[in-house]
Write a protein that holds these residues in place. Structure first.
Motif, PDB file in Angstrom:
ATOM      1  N   GLN A 120       0.788  -1.213   0.014  1.00 39.42           N
ATOM      2  CA  GLN A 120      -0.143   0.104  -0.013  1.00 39.42           C
ATOM      3  C   GLN A 120       0.852   1.269   0.068  1.00 39.42           C
ATOM      4  O   GLN A 120       0.199   2.394  -0.378  1.00 39.42           O
ATOM      5  CB  GLN A 120      -1.081   0.004   1.228  1.00 39.42           C
ATOM      6  N   LEU A 121       2.085   1.086   0.356  1.00 41.50           N
ATOM      7  CA  LEU A 121       3.256   2.406   0.145  1.00 41.50           C
ATOM      8  C   LEU A 121       3.093   2.919  -1.229  1.00 41.50           C
ATOM      9  O   LEU A 121       3.362   4.057  -1.422  1.00 41.50           O
ATOM     10  CB  LEU A 121       4.552   2.021   0.530  1.00 41.50           C
ATOM     11  N   ARG A 122       3.029   2.187  -2.054  1.00 42.15           N
ATOM     12  CA  ARG A 122       2.690   2.683  -3.508  1.00 42.15           C
ATOM     13  C   ARG A 122       1.881   3.703  -3.558  1.00 42.15           C
ATOM     14  O   ARG A 122       2.002   4.494  -4.683  1.00 42.15           O
ATOM     15  CB  ARG A 122       2.622   1.297  -4.509  1.00 42.15           C
ATOM     16  N   TYR A 123       0.656   3.658  -2.803  1.00 40.74           N
ATOM     17  CA  TYR A 123      -0.384   4.798  -3.064  1.00 40.74           C
ATOM     18  C   TYR A 123      -0.098   6.003  -2.196  1.00 40.74           C
ATOM     19  O   TYR A 123      -0.863   6.798  -2.454  1.00 40.74           O
ATOM     20  CB  TYR A 123      -1.714   3.935  -2.819  1.00 40.74           C
ATOM     21  N   VAL A 124       0.686   5.710  -1.105  1.00 37.75           N
ATOM     22  CA  VAL A 124       0.696   6.898  -0.330  1.00 37.75           C
ATOM     23  C   VAL A 124       1.988   7.577  -0.171  1.00 37.75           C
ATOM     24  O   VAL A 124       2.153   8.563   0.693  1.00 37.75           O
ATOM     25  CB  VAL A 124       0.155   6.645   1.222  1.00 37.75           C
ATOM     26  N   SER A 125       3.003   7.090  -0.784  1.00 42.14           N
ATOM     27  CA  SER A 125       4.568   7.425  -0.257  1.00 42.14           C
ATOM     28  C   SER A 125       4.924   8.386  -1.647  1.00 42.14           C
ATOM     29  O   SER A 125       5.161   7.864  -2.587  1.00 42.14           O
ATOM     30  CB  SER A 125       5.691   6.067  -0.356  1.00 42.14           C
ATOM     31  N   ARG A 126       5.101   9.522  -1.241  1.00 40.59           N
ATOM     32  CA  ARG A 126       5.278  10.588  -2.285  1.00 40.59           C
ATOM     33  C   ARG A 126       6.889  10.521  -2.883  1.00 40.59           C
ATOM     34  O   ARG A 126       6.807  10.441  -4.133  1.00 40.59           O
ATOM     35  CB  ARG A 126       5.449  11.919  -1.500  1.00 40.59           C
ATOM     36  N   PRO A 127       7.989   9.812  -2.166  1.00 37.56           N
ATOM     37  CA  PRO A 127       9.186   9.652  -2.582  1.00 37.56           C
ATOM     38  C   PRO A 127       9.095   8.522  -3.666  1.00 37.56           C
ATOM     39  O   PRO A 127       9.863   8.302  -4.761  1.00 37.56           O
ATOM     40  CB  PRO A 127       9.982   9.406  -1.655  1.00 37.56           C
ATOM     41  N   TYR A 128       8.089   7.762  -3.908  1.00 36.30           N
ATOM     42  CA  TYR A 128       7.925   6.443  -4.588  1.00 36.30           C
ATOM     43  C   TYR A 128       7.159   7.147  -5.966  1.00 36.30           C
ATOM     44  O   TYR A 128       7.467   6.489  -6.986  1.00 36.30           O
ATOM     45  CB  TYR A 128       7.096   5.432  -3.956  1.00 36.30           C
ATOM     46  N   ILE A 129       6.274   7.932  -5.434  1.00 38.02           N
ATOM     47  CA  ILE A 129       5.104   8.206  -6.547  1.00 38.02           C
ATOM     48  C   ILE A 129       5.662   9.158  -7.458  1.00 38.02           C
ATOM     49  O   ILE A 129       5.766   9.468  -8.809  1.00 38.02           O
ATOM     50  CB  ILE A 129       3.851   8.940  -6.067  1.00 38.02           C
ATOM     51  N   PHE A 130       6.219  10.338  -7.028  1.00 34.10           N
ATOM     52  CA  PHE A 130       6.604  11.537  -7.460  1.00 34.10           C
ATOM     53  C   PHE A 130       8.136  11.544  -8.000  1.00 34.10           C
ATOM     54  O   PHE A 130       8.751  12.623  -7.748  1.00 34.10           O
ATOM     55  CB  PHE A 130       6.388  12.848  -7.060  1.00 34.10           C
ATOM     56  N   THR A 131       8.615  10.324  -8.526  1.00 30.99           N
ATOM     57  CA  THR A 131       9.992  10.548  -9.358  1.00 30.99           C
ATOM     58  C   THR A 131       9.801   9.454 -10.342  1.00 30.99           C
ATOM     59  O   THR A 131       9.164   8.512 -10.518  1.00 30.99           O
ATOM     60  CB  THR A 131      11.003  10.135  -7.952  1.00 30.99           C
ATOM     61  N   ALA A 132      11.062   9.668 -11.276  1.00 30.33           N
ATOM     62  CA  ALA A 132      10.905   8.654 -12.378  1.00 30.33           C
ATOM     63  C   ALA A 132      11.716   7.329 -11.867  1.00 30.33           C
ATOM     64  O   ALA A 132      12.456   7.405 -10.794  1.00 30.33           O
ATOM     65  CB  ALA A 132      11.753   9.245 -13.536  1.00 30.33           C
ATOM     66  N   SER A 133      11.129   6.007 -12.274  1.00 33.14           N
ATOM     67  CA  SER A 133      11.876   5.001 -11.839  1.00 33.14           C
ATOM     68  C   SER A 133      12.813   4.598 -12.427  1.00 33.14           C
ATOM     69  O   SER A 133      13.591   5.157 -13.411  1.00 33.14           O
ATOM     70  CB  SER A 133      10.779   3.727 -12.525  1.00 33.14           C
ATOM     71  N   PRO A 134      13.539   3.557 -11.868  1.00 34.19           N
ATOM     72  CA  PRO A 134      15.170   3.399 -12.151  1.00 34.19           C
ATOM     73  C   PRO A 134      15.207   3.027 -13.885  1.00 34.19           C
ATOM     74  O   PRO A 134      14.123   2.488 -14.222  1.00 34.19           O
ATOM     75  CB  PRO A 134      15.453   2.020 -11.657  1.00 34.19           C
ATOM     76  N   THR A 135      16.357   3.068 -14.595  1.00 26.73           N
ATOM     77  CA  THR A 135      16.412   3.152 -15.870  1.00 26.73           C
ATOM     78  C   THR A 135      16.561   1.609 -16.090  1.00 26.73           C
ATOM     79  O   THR A 135      16.886   0.566 -15.311  1.00 26.73           O
ATOM     80  CB  THR A 135      17.723   3.738 -16.555  1.00 26.73           C
ATOM     81  N   PRO A 136      16.210   1.065 -17.259  1.00 26.22           N
ATOM     82  CA  PRO A 136      16.321  -0.411 -17.726  1.00 26.22           C
ATOM     83  C   PRO A 136      17.651  -1.078 -17.439  1.00 26.22           C
ATOM     84  O   PRO A 136      17.750  -2.106 -16.987  1.00 26.22           O
ATOM     85  CB  PRO A 136      15.798  -0.367 -19.199  1.00 26.22           C
ATOM     86  N   ALA A 137      18.651  -0.098 -17.749  1.00 24.43           N
ATOM     87  CA  ALA A 137      20.137  -0.521 -17.545  1.00 24.43           C
ATOM     88  C   ALA A 137      20.237  -0.607 -16.144  1.00 24.43           C
ATOM     89  O   ALA A 137      20.968  -1.921 -15.634  1.00 24.43           O
ATOM     90  CB  ALA A 137      20.992   0.336 -18.199  1.00 24.43           C
ATOM     91  N   THR A 138      19.913   0.010 -15.334  1.00 24.16           N
ATOM     92  CA  THR A 138      19.968  -0.108 -13.835  1.00 24.16           C
ATOM     93  C   THR A 138      19.350  -1.343 -13.329  1.00 24.16           C
ATOM     94  O   THR A 138      19.896  -2.304 -12.558  1.00 24.16           O
ATOM     95  CB  THR A 138      19.533   1.240 -13.160  1.00 24.16           C
ATOM     96  N   ILE A 139      18.154  -1.533 -13.668  1.00 21.69           N
ATOM     97  CA  ILE A 139      17.395  -2.758 -13.093  1.00 21.69           C
ATOM     98  C   ILE A 139      17.916  -4.163 -13.901  1.00 21.69           C
ATOM     99  O   ILE A 139      18.268  -4.824 -12.857  1.00 21.69           O
ATOM    100  CB  ILE A 139      15.774  -2.780 -13.895  1.00 21.69           C
ATOM    101  N   ALA A 140      18.457  -4.132 -14.851  1.00 24.03           N
ATOM    102  CA  ALA A 140      18.955  -5.205 -15.392  1.00 24.03           C
ATOM    103  C   ALA A 140      20.174  -5.681 -14.865  1.00 24.03           C
ATOM    104  O   ALA A 140      20.702  -6.795 -14.568  1.00 24.03           O
ATOM    105  CB  ALA A 140      19.092  -5.075 -17.089  1.00 24.03           C
ATOM    106  N   SER A 141      21.112  -4.504 -14.896  1.00 26.63           N
ATOM    107  CA  SER A 141      22.396  -4.866 -14.283  1.00 26.63           C
ATOM    108  C   SER A 141      22.281  -5.178 -12.699  1.00 26.63           C
ATOM    109  O   SER A 141      23.000  -5.961 -12.192  1.00 26.63           O
ATOM    110  CB  SER A 141      23.349  -3.895 -14.576  1.00 26.63           C
ATOM    111  N   THR A 142      21.335  -4.515 -12.021  1.00 30.20           N
ATOM    112  CA  THR A 142      21.203  -4.939 -10.620  1.00 30.20           C
ATOM    113  C   THR A 142      20.593  -6.436 -10.358  1.00 30.20           C
ATOM    114  O   THR A 142      21.101  -7.138  -9.363  1.00 30.20           O
ATOM    115  CB  THR A 142      20.066  -3.897 -10.060  1.00 30.20           C
ATOM    116  N   ARG A 143      19.812  -6.964 -11.311  1.00 33.22           N
ATOM    117  CA  ARG A 143      19.298  -8.179 -11.211  1.00 33.22           C
ATOM    118  C   ARG A 143      20.566  -9.217 -11.485  1.00 33.22           C
ATOM    119  O   ARG A 143      20.792 -10.185 -10.540  1.00 33.22           O
ATOM    120  CB  ARG A 143      18.320  -8.449 -12.428  1.00 33.22           C
TER     121      ARG A 143
END
Lengths: 396, 83
Positions: free
Chosen positions: A262-285
């Motif tokens: 439910q934090l996805r719906y109330v947490s401003r630092p999650y909602i109001f910023t761009a998500s990690p780049t595809p390269a970031t996600i892929a290399s982190t995985r």
């Protein structure tokens, strides 16, 4: 006083403290050669201040995953997780973190700073109480402020002091959030987690553990202090960062409480910023897979850390209370710390410098971050350089 | 145990002596930051001492409105009175 006068005061304080031409903060790095080598000015230097504990920033599997993601998904998501920024990779990484910690849920954030900001401000609100260790990272302090909850500090790593403050709260302790860190970033010491868990259970409070510096460093599979102590099931929320052992940028929170989602719906630092780049996600995985399998990396990391800690102790440097990949040399004055920092750089070693009020107890720190990628010859070289500087700087 | 404002002020002054230059006499109007040079880090440590002295918890949020000795004593008094 005008709006900008306070910034002039900071400029004056900086000029009074730091010698002209010495860029101890925001040091320009001209080229990066590997996870442990770079060029600063016209000099090749050894990195000893990068939080790159497992040395994964140039791991071929991570580089390849990042390249593929850029080619197939582009350079950025250009949107929030709540809008157009939740790609299959973001969701897969959340599933992989949840499975890694055997937890119900995970949320991935754009930075580690935002992970704490978003989690804390999403969990607690006006009328709640948050108890934090006095040496907490700025992201924890800022998350507490953003929440609007009452903030109470307890003495660093002092479980009895925490219990005293919980006792004073009476029934309010049941809705209190306690926040501690697996390894503290300044001195490299660990929270007394077993004692903290006992107290949080007694007072029916909720516990959040920040594993930013302990992910990949502690535990058989690198979960962190929860794994080393066998207390994973006793901690309510775990936050961490991709920007240390995972060699990237981003953050996460895992929990067995289904309410985490439910934090996805109330947490401003999650909602109001761009998500990690595809390269970031892929290399982190890719890095997470290496981290989980990285028993040998952790063995090498701890061998390096213990060797350097023992060497600096033998030389008479005042250090943090226990061996750790964070080895902080504690100096009485900023001038001593700056002299040591400069001396190390002139010998080709880059470390971090912490001056008051960033460092605890009014002290100054020259902080080394050891990596599994450091060779034993490099650790010996670092030790010998500290020995030379001990004579030239401190024993005139 | 101190519970009225004057008792609190007296005990608070004892804690503030460590920050007080010889030429300054601590009064209720003494400015903690500008006259006693108590910066943010010193203030946080002072609050821990005060919490133990008066057996209270002082939320960090409440310190934003505290500038003088009187305001700090008043805050402690309010928290004690609410117990």
């Amino acid at each position: 006083m005008s709006l900008l006068d306070k910034l002039d005061a900071i400029a004056a304080a900086r000029k009074a403290l730091l010698p002209e031409g010495v860029e101890v903060f925001g040091t320009p790095i001209e080229e990066v050669y590997s996870s442990t080598a770079a060029k600063i000015g016209d000099r090749r230097v050894l990195f000893l201040g990068t939080n790159n504990y497992l040395g994964l920033t140039f791991a071929p599997q991570c580089l390849e995953a990042a390249h593929k993601a850029i080619d197939s998904e582009g350079t950025g998501t250009t949107g929030s997780r709540m809008a157009n920024g939740s790609y299959s990779g973001h969701r897969a990484l959340e599933r992989e973190f949840a499975e890694f910690y055997r937890c119900h849920s995970c949320i991935v954030f754009t930075t580690g700073y935002q992970a704490n900001l978003a989690t804390i401000s999403g969990l607690a609100g006006t009328g709640d109480v948050i108890l934090i260790d006095g040496d907490s990272h700025a992201s924890i302090y800022d998350g507490c402020r953003l929440s609007g909850a009452e903030i109470i500090r307890f003495r660093h790593n002092d479980a009895q002091d925490l219990e005293k403050r919980l006792r004073r709260l009476g029934d309010r302790s049941r809705s209190a959030l306690i926040i501690v860190e697996g390894i503290y970033s300044m001195l490299g010491d660990r929270t007394p987690l077993a004692e903290i868990v006992r107290i949080k259970t007694t007072y029916h409070s909720t516990l959040l553990l920040d594993e930013a510096h302990s992910l990949g460093v502690l535990g058989q599979t690198g979960q962190g202090l929860v794994e080393e102590t066998g207390l994973l099931d006793q901690v309510d929320f775990i936050t961490g960062t991709f920007s240390k052992s995972l060699g990237n940028i981003g953050g996460y929170c895992v929990s067995n409480h289904p309410q985490l989602d439910q934090l996805r719906y109330v947490s401003r630092p999650y909602i109001f910023t761009a998500s990690p780049t595809p390269a970031t996600i892929a290399s982190t995985r890719a890095a997470l897979k290496l981290l989980r399998e990285g028993v040998e990396l952790r063995r090498q990391l701890w061998s390096n850390a213990r060797t350097l800690y023992a060497r600096l102790k033998e030389l008479g440097y005042q250090l943090g209370p226990e061996p750790s990949p964070i080895i902080a040399t504690i100096l009485d004055t900023p001038q001593e710390a700056i002299a040591l920092w400069r001396g190390l750089l002139e010998h080709g070693i880059y470390v971090n410098l912490m001056l008051p009020p960033a460092a605890p107890e009014g002290k100054s720190l020259v902080r080394c971050s050891v990596s599994a990628a450091h060779s034993s010859e490099q650790i010996d070289f670092i030790g010998e350089t500290f020995a030379v500087l001990r004579k030239t700087i401190f024993q005139h | 145990m101190a519970s009225n404002y004057d008792d609190i002020l007296q005990k608070l002054n004892e804690h503030l002596k460590q920050f007080c230059p010889p030429e300054i006499e601590i009064t209720p109007d003494t400015d903690l930051i500008n006259q006693l040079a108590i910066d943010s880090v010193k203030l946080l440590n002072l609050v821990m001492e005060i919490e133990d002295e008066f057996d209270i918890s002082v939320p960090l949020n409440a310190l934003a409105d505290v500038q003088t000795v009187h305001e700090l004593a008043n805050l402690i008094h309010q928290i004690k009175s609410a117990q």
